[in-house]
Design a protein around this motif. Structure first.
Motif, PDB file in Angstrom:
ATOM      1  N   TRP A 117       1.315  -1.187  -8.743  1.00  0.00           N
ATOM      2  CA  TRP A 117       0.284  -1.499  -7.849  1.00  0.00           C
ATOM      3  C   TRP A 117       1.065  -2.483  -6.902  1.00  0.00           C
ATOM      4  CZ3 TRP A 117      -4.203  -2.595 -11.810  1.00  0.00           C
ATOM      5  CH2 TRP A 117      -4.720  -1.494 -12.298  1.00  0.00           C
ATOM      6  N   PRO A 118       0.768  -2.696  -5.682  1.00  0.00           N
ATOM      7  CA  PRO A 118       1.390  -3.746  -4.736  1.00  0.00           C
ATOM      8  C   PRO A 118       0.792  -5.009  -5.065  1.00  0.00           C
ATOM      9  CG  PRO A 118      -0.203  -2.382  -3.553  1.00  0.00           C
ATOM     10  CD  PRO A 118      -0.101  -1.928  -4.912  1.00  0.00           C
ATOM     11  N   LEU A 174      -2.945   6.438 -10.904  1.00  0.00           N
ATOM     12  CA  LEU A 174      -2.676   5.174 -10.136  1.00  0.00           C
ATOM     13  C   LEU A 174      -3.227   4.405 -11.442  1.00  0.00           C
ATOM     14  CD1 LEU A 174      -4.343   5.609  -6.797  1.00  0.00           C
ATOM     15  CD2 LEU A 174      -1.934   4.943  -7.278  1.00  0.00           C
ATOM     16  N   ALA A 175      -4.308   4.648 -12.194  1.00  0.00           N
ATOM     17  CA  ALA A 175      -4.842   3.865 -13.222  1.00  0.00           C
ATOM     18  C   ALA A 175      -3.861   3.661 -14.141  1.00  0.00           C
ATOM     19  CB  ALA A 175      -6.193   4.200 -13.801  1.00  0.00           C
ATOM     20  N   LEU A 177      -5.058   0.610  -2.373  1.00  0.00           N
ATOM     21  CA  LEU A 177      -3.607   1.078  -2.974  1.00  0.00           C
ATOM     22  C   LEU A 177      -3.071   2.080  -2.427  1.00  0.00           C
ATOM     23  CD1 LEU A 177      -4.794   1.082  -6.883  1.00  0.00           C
ATOM     24  CD2 LEU A 177      -3.562  -0.702  -5.527  1.00  0.00           C
ATOM     25  N   LEU A 178      -3.921   3.045  -1.552  1.00  0.00           N
ATOM     26  CA  LEU A 178      -3.432   4.377  -1.106  1.00  0.00           C
ATOM     27  C   LEU A 178      -4.062   4.700   0.193  1.00  0.00           C
ATOM     28  CD1 LEU A 178      -1.761   6.979  -2.235  1.00  0.00           C
ATOM     29  CD2 LEU A 178      -3.970   7.548  -2.893  1.00  0.00           C
ATOM     30  N   ALA A 179      -3.449   5.025   1.155  1.00  0.00           N
ATOM     31  CA  ALA A 179      -3.927   5.745   2.420  1.00  0.00           C
ATOM     32  C   ALA A 179      -3.172   6.495   2.983  1.00  0.00           C
ATOM     33  CB  ALA A 179      -4.240   4.348   3.225  1.00  0.00           C
ATOM     34  N   GLY A 180      -3.804   7.478   3.711  1.00  0.00           N
ATOM     35  CA  GLY A 180      -3.123   8.558   4.527  1.00  0.00           C
ATOM     36  C   GLY A 180      -3.413   9.893   3.896  1.00  0.00           C
ATOM     37  N   MET A 188       0.845  -1.311  -0.135  1.00  0.00           N
ATOM     38  CA  MET A 188      -0.202   0.071  -0.020  1.00  0.00           C
ATOM     39  C   MET A 188       0.954   1.118  -0.062  1.00  0.00           C
ATOM     40  SD  MET A 188      -2.976   1.095   2.544  1.00  0.00           S
ATOM     41  CE  MET A 188      -2.138   0.220   4.066  1.00  0.00           C
ATOM     42  N   ILE A 189       0.217   2.171  -0.593  1.00  0.00           N
ATOM     43  CA  ILE A 189       1.296   3.447  -0.825  1.00  0.00           C
ATOM     44  C   ILE A 189       0.595   4.510   0.331  1.00  0.00           C
ATOM     45  CG2 ILE A 189       1.612   5.442  -2.243  1.00  0.00           C
ATOM     46  CD1 ILE A 189       1.111   3.524  -4.709  1.00  0.00           C
TER      47      ILE A 189
END
Length: 157
Positions: free
Chosen positions: A25-26, A18-19, A41-44, A1-2
């Motif tokens: 992608w992890p 991202l697309a 894919l992404l959080a924060g 995850m990024i």
């Protein structure tokens, strides 16, 4: 995850970035015949992104994003988005087909349903800000939206 950094995100730009970069992608997209598959894919920093896959016939309920705005990009395949239009007391469902490369941005009060009505699997990237904490699922009955359930992050997804 990024992990996302920075201030207010441009959800559509983030979704497109991202697309356009699946090598970053992890995980590779997976398809589950029982339920839609998804991976964060992404959080924060007030934004999150999800990778979703859709086999033919798979769909969401009619739902909102609990006050979060967002955007999504169809990476592969074709998805139909059904949105609620009209005044609060009376509403209608309208649909539009989004093919690979198509994107959609929406505000915090958006109610919609997404379905893979086509014959091929589909992949999409969805970005929300702030992070999702709740999603209300609705039923559409006699031109009105009725609350079916409220799902909470960490409990139902």
């Amino acid at each position: 995850m990024i992990v996302a950094t920075g201030v207010r995100a441009d959800h559509l730009s983030t979704a497109r970035r991202l697309a356009d970069n699946p090598a970053d992608w992890p995980v590779a997209p997976r398809f589950d015949p029982v339920q839609r598959w998804y991976h964060r894919l992404l959080a924060g920093s007030g934004v999150e992104a999800w990778l979703l896959t859709w086999l033919p016939g798979q769909e969401t309920d009619l739902h909102d994003h609990g006050g979060s705005a967002g955007a999504f990009v169809v990476v592969a395949g074709r998805l139909t988005e059904r949105t609620v239009t009209g005044p609060d007391g009376s509403a209608a469902l309208t649909g539009r087909v989004l093919s690979a490369g198509a994107a959609r941005q929406f505000g915090e009060h958006h109610v919609h349903q997404i379905v893979n009505a086509g014959p091929e699997p589909a992949v999409s990237v969805h970005v929300y800000g702030p992070e999702l904490t709740t999603m209300t699922r609705y039923r559409f009955q006699h031109g009105r939206l009725l609350v079916a359930a409220v799902d909470r992050a960490g409990a139902q997804w």
